[in-house]
Design a protein around this motif. Structure first.
Motif, PDB file in Angstrom:
ATOM      1  N   LEU A  98       0.834  -1.198   0.000  1.00 57.69           N
ATOM      2  CA  LEU A  98       0.000   0.000   0.000  1.00 57.69           C
ATOM      3  C   LEU A  98       0.870   1.248   0.000  1.00 57.69           C
ATOM      4  CD1 LEU A  98      -2.843   1.268   0.141  1.00 57.69           C
ATOM      5  CD2 LEU A  98      -2.678   1.126   2.646  1.00 57.69           C
ATOM      6  N   TRP A  99       1.944   1.243   0.797  1.00 59.94           N
ATOM      7  CA  TRP A  99       2.858   2.381   0.817  1.00 59.94           C
ATOM      8  C   TRP A  99       3.498   2.606  -0.552  1.00 59.94           C
ATOM      9  CZ3 TRP A  99       5.646   0.520   5.887  1.00 59.94           C
ATOM     10  CH2 TRP A  99       4.804   0.778   6.980  1.00 59.94           C
ATOM     11  N   LEU A 100       3.923   1.523  -1.178  1.00 59.00           N
ATOM     12  CA  LEU A 100       4.524   1.637  -2.511  1.00 59.00           C
ATOM     13  C   LEU A 100       3.527   2.235  -3.498  1.00 59.00           C
ATOM     14  CD1 LEU A 100       6.842   1.001  -4.516  1.00 59.00           C
ATOM     15  CD2 LEU A 100       5.810  -1.267  -4.822  1.00 59.00           C
ATOM     16  N   ALA A 101       2.295   1.753  -3.459  1.00 60.18           N
ATOM     17  CA  ALA A 101       1.269   2.256  -4.382  1.00 60.18           C
ATOM     18  C   ALA A 101       0.944   3.715  -4.107  1.00 60.18           C
ATOM     19  CB  ALA A 101       0.010   1.399  -4.262  1.00 60.18           C
ATOM     20  N   VAL A 102       0.857   4.083  -2.836  1.00 56.75           N
ATOM     21  CA  VAL A 102       0.584   5.484  -2.478  1.00 56.75           C
ATOM     22  C   VAL A 102       1.713   6.383  -2.974  1.00 56.75           C
ATOM     23  CG1 VAL A 102       0.445   7.100  -0.544  1.00 56.75           C
ATOM     24  CG2 VAL A 102      -0.907   4.995  -0.513  1.00 56.75           C
ATOM     25  N   ALA A 103       2.948   5.933  -2.804  1.00 58.66           N
ATOM     26  CA  ALA A 103       4.090   6.723  -3.274  1.00 58.66           C
ATOM     27  C   ALA A 103       4.042   6.908  -4.787  1.00 58.66           C
ATOM     28  CB  ALA A 103       5.399   6.044  -2.866  1.00 58.66           C
ATOM     29  N   ALA A 104       3.733   5.818  -5.513  1.00 58.16           N
ATOM     30  CA  ALA A 104       3.679   5.891  -6.981  1.00 58.16           C
ATOM     31  C   ALA A 104       2.583   6.830  -7.447  1.00 58.16           C
ATOM     32  CB  ALA A 104       3.472   4.495  -7.558  1.00 58.16           C
ATOM     33  N   VAL A 105       1.402   6.730  -6.854  1.00 61.84           N
ATOM     34  CA  VAL A 105       0.282   7.585  -7.252  1.00 61.84           C
ATOM     35  C   VAL A 105       0.573   9.046  -6.921  1.00 61.84           C
ATOM     36  CG1 VAL A 105      -2.114   8.175  -6.700  1.00 61.84           C
ATOM     37  CG2 VAL A 105      -1.500   5.815  -7.173  1.00 61.84           C
ATOM     38  N   THR A 106       1.203   9.283  -5.782  1.00 54.57           N
ATOM     39  CA  THR A 106       1.547  10.653  -5.398  1.00 54.57           C
ATOM     40  C   THR A 106       2.534  11.262  -6.391  1.00 54.57           C
ATOM     41  OG1 THR A 106       1.198  10.117  -3.056  1.00 54.57           O
ATOM     42  CG2 THR A 106       2.480  12.100  -3.564  1.00 54.57           C
ATOM     43  N   ILE A 107       3.540  10.496  -6.777  1.00 47.11           N
ATOM     44  CA  ILE A 107       4.527  10.981  -7.761  1.00 47.11           C
ATOM     45  C   ILE A 107       3.861  11.264  -9.100  1.00 47.11           C
ATOM     46  CG2 ILE A 107       6.535  10.283  -9.127  1.00 47.11           C
ATOM     47  CD1 ILE A 107       7.482   8.741  -6.609  1.00 47.11           C
ATOM     48  N   ILE A 108       2.994  10.353  -9.547  1.00 48.36           N
ATOM     49  CA  ILE A 108       2.294  10.548 -10.816  1.00 48.36           C
ATOM     50  C   ILE A 108       1.408  11.795 -10.759  1.00 48.36           C
ATOM     51  CG2 ILE A 108       0.468   9.595 -12.308  1.00 48.36           C
ATOM     52  CD1 ILE A 108       1.628   6.816 -11.688  1.00 48.36           C
ATOM     53  N   SER A 109       0.709  11.979  -9.645  1.00 51.35           N
ATOM     54  CA  SER A 109      -0.190  13.127  -9.502  1.00 51.35           C
ATOM     55  C   SER A 109       0.574  14.436  -9.541  1.00 51.35           C
ATOM     56  CB  SER A 109      -0.978  13.022  -8.178  1.00 51.35           C
ATOM     57  OG  SER A 109      -1.805  11.884  -8.181  1.00 51.35           O
ATOM     58  N   ILE A 110       1.706  14.497  -8.846  1.00 51.01           N
ATOM     59  CA  ILE A 110       2.443  15.749  -8.726  1.00 51.01           C
ATOM     60  C   ILE A 110       3.269  16.064  -9.975  1.00 51.01           C
ATOM     61  CG2 ILE A 110       4.278  16.951  -7.450  1.00 51.01           C
ATOM     62  CD1 ILE A 110       3.300  15.464  -4.936  1.00 51.01           C
ATOM     63  N   PHE A 111       4.000  15.067 -10.480  1.00 48.77           N
ATOM     64  CA  PHE A 111       4.973  15.340 -11.548  1.00 48.77           C
ATOM     65  C   PHE A 111       4.454  15.077 -12.956  1.00 48.77           C
ATOM     66  CE2 PHE A 111       7.527  14.451  -7.748  1.00 48.77           C
ATOM     67  CZ  PHE A 111       8.292  15.616  -7.691  1.00 48.77           C
ATOM     68  N   ILE A 112       3.408  14.282 -13.101  1.00 51.30           N
ATOM     69  CA  ILE A 112       2.874  13.997 -14.434  1.00 51.30           C
ATOM     70  C   ILE A 112       1.539  14.695 -14.663  1.00 51.30           C
ATOM     71  CG2 ILE A 112       2.023  12.178 -15.982  1.00 51.30           C
ATOM     72  CD1 ILE A 112       4.098  10.316 -14.808  1.00 51.30           C
ATOM     73  N   LYS A 113       0.638  14.563 -13.710  1.00 53.67           N
ATOM     74  CA  LYS A 113      -0.677  15.202 -13.855  1.00 53.67           C
ATOM     75  C   LYS A 113      -0.696  16.628 -13.331  1.00 53.67           C
ATOM     76  CE  LYS A 113      -3.263  10.861 -13.581  1.00 53.67           C
ATOM     77  NZ  LYS A 113      -4.330  10.104 -12.863  1.00 53.67           N
TER      78      LYS A 113
END
Length: 368
Positions: A98-113
């Motif tokens: 869950l931590w790994l997934a949260v980190a990935a989604v957070t990075i995608i949200s901030i730096f890609i979206k």
């Protein structure tokens, strides 16, 4: 999610229930394909099998979760030390990925979206507290079910203890949970309003609690039954027939309210019971990939939305236009491959660590 989305692989030393792994893997794939179809082609409604499994695949995860906990922990919740062992093992099974997934989604949200994510929302997700406080505040697609699971884990020792003390007591608790679920499907959810507009109500942990408790009840009420492949196949066939033939159309709210809710929950229980009671072997050509999917289930469930975002972003960046079906195929294969790798590199070591920490100090060997 449930999900329990975790594999029975970590239970196999004492309980060989490979068929439950097969079902988990199949459900994870169906939910993944449902989402990919939604994102790449169009949304599916309640008249399609995949549209139904997109909803009730998670419901079956809840049933499987309760069943697995009962199989492993029946008769073991009298001691508070065992409660602590249970919570430690569950934390090390659920939280690292869950931590790994949260980190990935957070990075995608901030730096890609280029979308902001509040620190409070991140904190709610990495602690798992969102399931208790704000079930709709999940970051990862489908992670609402993980929040529900964590709520159910918090009361699992009490549920197991109730059934261990008296099957009648346990079934009385189940009856209360079913009554709460019926209140949601007949009164709190409006069949005339799309499920998307009532999502917060649908994902309330109390709405699906009866499914988790039904899994526990399934174990205690059938533990003395004689299992035969014929009975298992009849149960699976009956459940799948309801999923295929039950008349329901339009928005998916139609299959989570009223009599349809009862029909599809019954179908879900039949399918889970069928796989649970199937104790025979199947050809390795089938069992090997199904067991692999069982191992990868939790990763497939949590990581496939991230894989989809990565593939979509890459194709857009490279200005490549391909068939959505090809995109789905690539994303599906990649999701399973990544999930298997993550299981071996992260999930399995964390489960071993949780087991080690929960076993307590060992007495020093004596010299003779």
């Amino acid at each position: 999610m449930s999900n329990n989305l975790t594999s029975t692989t970590d239970l196999k030393r004492t309980h060989r229930l490979e068929a439950l792994d097969w079902l988990r893997g199949l459900l994870a794939i169906s939910i993944m394909l449902y989402h990919f179809h939604l994102w790449q082609i169009y949304g599916l409604q309640s008249d399609s099998l995949l549209g139904r499994l997109g909803i009730y695949g998670v419901s079956m995860f809840f049933i499987l979760s309760g069943l697995s906990m009962a199989v492993v922990y029946n008769g073991k919740m009298e001691d508070l030390n065992n409660w602590l062992t249970f919570f430690i093992k569950r934390a090390f099974r659920i939280l690292p990925l869950l931590w790994l997934a949260v980190a990935a989604v957070t990075i995608i949200s901030i730096f890609i979206k280029h979308e902001s994510v509040s620190a409070s929302k991140i904190l709610l997700n990495i602690t798992g507290a969102f399931g208790f406080i704000a079930p709709a505040e999940y970051l990862n697609t489908g992670a609402w079910s993980i929040g529900n699971e964590l709520v159910y884990y918090s009361v699992t020792p009490l549920l197991i203890l109730a059934y261990d003390r008296s099957r009648k007591l346990g079934n009385a608790v189940l009856a209360v949970c079913i009554a709460i679920g019926l209140a949601f499907s007949f009164f709190l959810l409006d069949p005339l309003i799309p499920i998307s507009e009532q999502w917060k109500t649908y994902i309330n942990p109390f709405n699906n609690l009866f499914l988790y408790v039904s899994g526990i009840a399934l174990f205690y009420n059938t533990r003395k039954a004689t299992y035969t492949p014929t009975l298992a196949l009849i149960a699976i066939t009956a459940g799948l027939s309801i999923f295929l033939l039950y008349p329901a159309h339009g928005d998916q709210i139609s299959i989570v309210t009223g009599l349809s809710r009862i029909a599809f929950c019954t179908a879900s229980l039949l399918v889970v019971y069928g796989f649970y009671s199937y104790r025979s072997q199947i050809p390795k050509l089938l069992s090997t990939p199904l067991e692999a999917l069982g191992i990868a289930t939790y990763g497939v469930y949590l990581l496939h939305p991230i894989v989809n975002s990565g593939i979509t972003f890459s194709l857009k960046l490279l200005k490549v236009d391909i068939s959505p079906y090809i995109t789905i195929g690539i994303s599906s294969v990649l999701s399973v491959a990544i999930a298997l790798a993550v299981y071996r590199l992260l999930e399995s070591p964390m489960m071993s660590l949780g087991k080690h920490l929960s076993s307590g100090p060992r007495p020093a060997p004596t010299r003779s």
